[in-house]
Design an enzyme around this catalytic site. Structure first.
Site, PDB file in Angstrom:
ATOM      1  N   LEU A  39      -2.873  44.355 -26.045  1.00  0.00           N
ATOM      2  CA  LEU A  39      -3.723  43.019 -26.112  1.00  0.00           C
ATOM      3  C   LEU A  39      -3.094  41.866 -26.632  1.00  0.00           C
ATOM      4  O   LEU A  39      -1.967  41.976 -27.380  1.00  0.00           O
ATOM      5  CB  LEU A  39      -4.760  43.362 -27.187  1.00  0.00           C
ATOM      6  CG  LEU A  39      -5.625  44.612 -27.519  1.00  0.00           C
ATOM      7  CD1 LEU A  39      -6.309  44.498 -28.760  1.00  0.00           C
ATOM      8  CD2 LEU A  39      -6.369  45.020 -26.104  1.00  0.00           C
ATOM      9  N   CYS A  40      -3.399  40.908 -25.929  1.00  0.00           N
ATOM     10  CA  CYS A  40      -2.789  39.431 -26.533  1.00  0.00           C
ATOM     11  C   CYS A  40      -3.272  39.329 -28.020  1.00  0.00           C
ATOM     12  O   CYS A  40      -4.508  39.233 -28.195  1.00  0.00           O
ATOM     13  CB  CYS A  40      -3.386  38.450 -25.598  1.00  0.00           C
ATOM     14  SG  CYS A  40      -2.711  36.918 -26.395  1.00  0.00           S
ATOM     15  N   ILE A  41      -2.506  39.128 -28.823  1.00  0.00           N
ATOM     16  CA  ILE A  41      -2.995  39.069 -30.251  1.00  0.00           C
ATOM     17  C   ILE A  41      -3.632  37.890 -30.703  1.00  0.00           C
ATOM     18  O   ILE A  41      -4.778  38.117 -31.212  1.00  0.00           O
ATOM     19  CB  ILE A  41      -1.655  39.211 -31.199  1.00  0.00           C
ATOM     20  CG1 ILE A  41      -2.109  39.351 -32.612  1.00  0.00           C
ATOM     21  CG2 ILE A  41      -0.645  38.146 -31.074  1.00  0.00           C
ATOM     22  CD1 ILE A  41      -0.745  39.860 -33.360  1.00  0.00           C
TER      23      ILE A  41
END
Lengths: 122, 130
Positions: B78-80
């Site tokens: 996931l893109c943080i």
């Protein structure tokens, strides 16, 4: 597994105040350029609204698109294109928009996109 | 044999795109290719929400990706920042933000956008499901 620079086209399809898509698209484009990929930006459909001048982004509580797009040269992102048809359909003309964006017809836009290794649509 | 990166920008449940992406991923593996990683961006980060629950007779795409990731050793990323904005935080993040709870689904990792670029750079192909 070898690493090589890819020609990545990011297609912006959403208006700046309609959703977060525009901002997240630009984030991805800028990070890609920082990682030395060759980045192009295409503004299609409602994405052309991101190019409009005279917007009050502060009032809308969102990132200043005009300033962010203007700073793209610092990221070596200089290949910027917009869809003529999308622009005209929305009653816009080039003088209502940011400078330095190449206006392309559908066919020319298609060929330009085809000349990329990867197309991401946001 | 090709190495393929998958980008998912659509949410689980509300969109059918993720299911199509999983079918594609399974077909790639069956054909002898490898999936370098699955990167979730924009609403796609919702896949990493540990609190997603479904009745047993409903599809559970977030969990199906978990199984796929585990079976084939494929990272689910996931893109943080996109995740945090949408209320998905791992334990470390939650502590940094002074929150008492975290909700990152097991099998998913929150990483920076730069990692997607690296993943995409080394993969032969990147396919987006929107």
């Amino acid at each position: 597994m070898h690493k090589h620079m890819k020609r990545i086209a990011f297609i912006q399809t959403q208006a700046p105040m309609a959703s977060a898509a525009g901002i997240e698209g630009l984030d991805m484009a800028m990070v890609s350029a920082t990682f030395e990929q060759q980045v192009s930006l295409f503004f299609i459909g409602d994405g052309v609204h991101q190019l409009r001048l005279g917007q009050d982004y502060a009032k809308a509580h969102i990132k200043d698109f005009t300033r962010t797009l203007g700073a793209l040269t610092f990221y070596d992102i200089e290949r910027l294109y917009l869809c003529r048809e999308s622009m005209q359909q929305r009653g816009l003309t080039p003088d209502a928009l940011i400078d330095g964006i190449e206006v392309l017809d559908t066919e020319a836009l298609s060929s330009k996109l085809a000349a990329h290794d990867l197309v991401i649509s946001l | 044999m090709a190495s393929i990166a998958i980008l998912i920008t659509a949410p689980p449940y509300d969109s059918g795109a993720s299911h199509r992406a999983l079918c594609f991923a399974r077909a790639c593996v069956a054909a002898g290719h490898s999936i370098a990683g699955v990167f979730f961006y924009q609403a796609g980060v919702q896949h990493g929400n540990a609190l997603i629950t479904h009745f047993s007779d409903e599809p559970h795409i977030a969990r199906d990706w978990q199984t796929f990731g585990k079976d084939h050793k494929v990272p689910l990323l996931l893109c943080i920042s996109a995740a945090n904005r949408r209320g998905i935080l791992g334990e470390t993040d939650a502590k940094e933000w002074g929150l008492a709870i975290s909700n990152l689904r097991q099998g998913y990792q929150a990483i920076g956008l730069g990692e997607f670029v690296s993943l995409s750079e080394t993969a032969d192909r990147t396919v987006q499901f929107n």
